[in-house]
Design an enzyme around this catalytic site. Structure first.
Site, PDB file in Angstrom:
ATOM      1  CE  LYS A  67      -0.269  37.063  -7.792  1.00 50.14           C
ATOM      2  NZ  LYS A  67      -0.027  35.880  -6.766  1.00 50.14           N
TER       3      LYS A  67
ATOM      4  NE  ARG B 139      -0.824  14.233   3.986  1.00 47.71           N
ATOM      5  CZ  ARG B 139      -0.175  13.305   4.393  1.00 47.71           C
ATOM      6  NH1 ARG B 139       1.303  13.297   3.974  1.00 47.71           N
ATOM      7  NH2 ARG B 139      -0.418  12.271   5.177  1.00 47.71           N
TER       8      ARG B 139
ATOM      9  CG  ASP C 146       8.455  34.272  -8.066  1.00 54.43           C
ATOM     10  OD1 ASP C 146       7.787  34.080  -9.007  1.00 54.43           O
ATOM     11  OD2 ASP C 146       7.892  34.629  -6.975  1.00 54.43           O
TER      12      ASP C 146
ATOM     13  CE1 TYR D  49       2.582  39.534  -2.670  1.00 60.84           C
ATOM     14  CE2 TYR D  49       3.765  37.312  -2.079  1.00 60.84           C
ATOM     15  CZ  TYR D  49       2.643  38.020  -2.035  1.00 60.84           C
ATOM     16  OH  TYR D  49       1.193  37.925  -1.619  1.00 60.84           O
TER      17      TYR D  49
END
Length: 422
Positions: free
Chosen positions: A237, A88, A212, A140
């Site tokens: 994306k 992690r 973004d 979004y």
């Protein structure tokens, strides 16, 4: 402004004698005209293929970096690891991807998260109780939901305003405002926001600016070079481009901000898997050629839609009819595969059109090699309050297309045949 890492990579590969002039982080020697847009960043594809790929870093001299799946690492003595200690907290495969992302955005530090919303959550996690955020009104749906509902429960308030007018930001500033969050182009109305003007204004008021950049990728738009502090991506994306990975990232230059975002990555545990990091690293090697094709095909289809009698309006920043077309050319190298348009009629007509498409798949998401179509009002933006959707123009007649890599003539025929049935 920091020297573009893409340029640095090219200079390393080509040799120290490279004396190519750089403007706005882009090599400008022998740049071909790009229809009035900023030139494509030279060296981008080279950086995507070569940054952090040195075979010497692996014992086996592997040309393709391996997938390191180990969750833990041997230490020489207590609290004395060689480099990594726990999956992690750090992973070699993830570290490579983060270096590539930083280079492509012209930034210093990339930090990966388990999803695009995970990246936004990390930015929210860097704020404090009582802080205020100014967010674009057309974003979004998941971003709207996160700021509107989740962040509010942690004592962080948000004002949603139209960021195409600087005066709206000036009016929205409060004594506790810390962050301006924006998309450009916006989702799904594809409004264009002036990154440089907002960044200059924000610096005067000690505000962070986060952009973004999911819709354009660093191949077409580089917010850090325009003054932004944070660039965020849904790597799900275009950056991955194959619809088989969910992941997000932020890229920053500031060392303190990087330390905070890195701490949050570890403390919140919102990390991606090594395999997914490998997948995105692989996909970035074809990003430049994919984005060129997405861009060319979407503009061709948008021009066709403008001529169709059953379409009332087409929204594509590359069209002269777009209200911010000139601004778009000043801060980008072109548009991606995203098109929004209004079909004549309402929900019934939209549903009939979408159900009769054959090459465009009716599905959420975007940016993959396959073409997708959706109805934002009941799909990606259903969580946005109805009154806000109506104010923005997200009606039941608004269709959003993600133009893929199929032959554009076939896509035009598919759209034409579906419209004929409506």
């Amino acid at each position: 402004m920091a020297t573009s890492l893409v340029t640095t990579c090219v200079q390393v590969i080509m040799g120290d004698n490279t004396k190519t002039p750089v403007t706005n982080g882009r090599i400008v020697e022998d740049v071909e005209e790009n229809n009035g847009y900023l030139p494509y960043p030279k060296g981008f594809a080279t950086a995507a293929i070569h940054v952090a790929q040195e075979p010497e870093q692996w014992n086996a001299l592997a040309v393709v970096p391996p997938i390191v799946m180990s969750t833990t690492y041997k230490q020489f003595s207590p609290a004395n690891p060689k480099k990594y200690e726990y999956g992690r907290s750090g992973n070699p495969t993830r570290n490579i991807l983060e270096q590539i992302l930083a280079a492509l955005e012209g930034g210093k530090h990339g930090i990966c998260y388990s999803s695009g919303l995970g990246a936004i959550t990390a930015v929210v996690g860097a704020l404090e109780i009582g802080d205020h955020v100014i967010c674009g009104d057309d974003v979004y749906g998941g971003t709207n939901r996160l700021f509107n509902n989740v962040a509010k429960s942690f004592g962080i308030t948000t004002s949603f305003v139209d960021l195409t007018h600087l005066e709206n930001i000036r009016n929205a500033i409060q004594p506790n405002t810390k962050l301006v969050w924006l998309e450009t182009p916006t989702n799904p109305i594809l409004k264009i926001v002036d990154i440089r003007s907002i960044s200059d204004f924000a610096k005067k008021h000690n505000l962070l600016v986060a952009v973004d950049n999911t819709f354009l990728t660093p191949y077409l738009q580089r917010p850090l070079e325009l003054g932004a502090d944070i660039v965020a991506h849904s790597l799900t994306k275009y950056m991955n481009g194959h619809s088989d990975v969910v992941m997000g990232a932020v890229i920053v230059n500031d060392e303190k901000l990087h330390s905070k975002m890195r701490f949050i990555q570890n403390a919140m545990g919102i990390v991606p898997s090594p395999f997914d990091c490998y997948q995105v690293s692989r996909s970035l090697k074809t990003l430049a050629i994919r984005m060129k094709q997405h861009s060319a095909s979407s503009l061709t289809l948008a021009k066709y839609l403008e001529t169709h009698p059953k379409v009332t309006k087409v929204i594509h920043p590359g069209l002269v009819s777009h209200p911010q077309h000139e601004l778009f050319k000043q801060q980008t190298s072109g548009h991606s595969g995203m098109i929004s348009f209004y079909i004549r009629g309402g929900l019934k007509e939209s549903e009939k059109f979408l159900s009769n498409l054959k090459l465009f798949t009716l599905a959420e998401s975007l940016g993959g090699y396959e073409s997708l179509a959706e109805l934002p009002s009941v799909m990606t933006h259903a969580s946005v309050p109805k009154e806000d959707r109506e104010k923005l123009g997200i009606t039941d007649s608004l269709i959003r297309l993600s133009v893929g890599l199929e032959d554009v003539e076939d896509l035009i025929q598919d759209v034409n045949e579906a419209l004929a049935i409506v």
